[in-house]
Design a protein around this motif. Sequence first.
Motif, PDB file in Angstrom:
ATOM      1  N   GLU A  15       0.845  -1.195   0.000  1.00 19.49           N
ATOM      2  CA  GLU A  15       0.000   0.000   0.000  1.00 19.49           C
ATOM      3  C   GLU A  15       0.878   1.242   0.000  1.00 19.49           C
ATOM      4  O   GLU A  15       2.009   1.211   0.468  1.00 19.49           O
ATOM      5  CB  GLU A  15      -0.909   0.052   1.247  1.00 19.49           C
ATOM      6  N   THR A  16       0.318   2.325  -0.518  1.00 15.63           N
ATOM      7  CA  THR A  16       0.991   3.613  -0.470  1.00 15.63           C
ATOM      8  C   THR A  16      -0.070   4.697  -0.487  1.00 15.63           C
ATOM      9  O   THR A  16      -1.277   4.412  -0.471  1.00 15.63           O
ATOM     10  CB  THR A  16       1.975   3.773  -1.654  1.00 15.63           C
ATOM     11  N   LEU A  17       0.356   5.948  -0.540  1.00 17.49           N
ATOM     12  CA  LEU A  17      -0.569   7.073  -0.617  1.00 17.49           C
ATOM     13  C   LEU A  17      -0.270   7.900  -1.859  1.00 17.49           C
ATOM     14  O   LEU A  17       0.886   8.040  -2.262  1.00 17.49           O
ATOM     15  CB  LEU A  17      -0.449   7.964   0.623  1.00 17.49           C
ATOM     16  N   GLU A  18      -1.307   8.456  -2.452  1.00 19.48           N
ATOM     17  CA  GLU A  18      -1.189   9.396  -3.555  1.00 19.48           C
ATOM     18  C   GLU A  18      -2.137  10.554  -3.271  1.00 19.48           C
ATOM     19  O   GLU A  18      -3.347  10.346  -3.131  1.00 19.48           O
ATOM     20  CB  GLU A  18      -1.557   8.748  -4.889  1.00 19.48           C
ATOM     21  N   ALA A  19      -1.588  11.741  -3.135  1.00 16.71           N
ATOM     22  CA  ALA A  19      -2.389  12.923  -2.777  1.00 16.71           C
ATOM     23  C   ALA A  19      -3.142  12.676  -1.474  1.00 16.71           C
ATOM     24  O   ALA A  19      -4.276  13.124  -1.305  1.00 16.71           O
ATOM     25  CB  ALA A  19      -3.351  13.279  -3.906  1.00 16.71           C
ATOM     26  N   GLY A  20      -2.512  11.927  -0.560  1.00 14.53           N
ATOM     27  CA  GLY A  20      -3.114  11.638   0.725  1.00 14.53           C
ATOM     28  C   GLY A  20      -4.192  10.567   0.686  1.00 14.53           C
ATOM     29  O   GLY A  20      -4.866  10.321   1.710  1.00 14.53           O
TER      30      GLY A  20
END
Length: 238
Positions: free
Chosen positions: A73-78
């Motif tokens: 998992e990761t974040l993109e634009a929060g």
Amino acid sequence: MDLKETDILGADIGKHWYYRSKARAMEHLLGDVTPSIILDVGAGSGFFSRKLLSNTSAKQAWCVDISYEADSETLEAGKPVYFRRSVDEVDADLVLLMDVLEHVDDDVGLLNDYVKKVPHGTRFLISVPAFQFLWSGHDVFLEHKRRYRLNQIEDVVRRAGLTVKRGSYYFGAIFPIAVVIRIVTNLLQRGHYKAQSQLSQHHPFVNGTLAALSSAELPLFLSNRVAGLSVFVLAEKS
């Protein structure tokens, strides 16, 4: 999206004219469709779903690709991005298949598998390479099975259980240039296609010029059922 191309372009993939232009075409084709949960099939790095997370009110993305070594998992634009080797049912309202169906023997079967995984009303945005006569070593390098005419991919979409909403060609502005290059290259190779990517880092002037040509055709994009290097289809699960 093919991870082989991600490896070639690296961190600069978002600056490359081809991917910049394709992302704009994707957003143009969606029009007023505002996704909430994105299922990105054959996602690779997740470039296209990340663009939508950054530029729209979409809340999360599920990126599926059998080439991932493990789930992550990761974040993109929060916002959360979930990378998975496979998924069962997903409550997505937009499914992306960006340059995926040309890689499999059973394109109708693969698409239908994902039609079954999402609710009624879900939109599907699909892109594939256009015209079999443009086949080249680039297709061999990317392990493509075929290229499509617009009516062919629309037929695949319908047989998979979807209703076609819009369909068109893109990269029509550079289509004549590409036709000449590929025909000459194929004649020189005499039918023996060398597996080699035609994607590369360009000089800023070339990159900017190709991006400008592609942007200039966006106003006519949705009505282009004549020619281009890529085919786009927006469909819906009724």
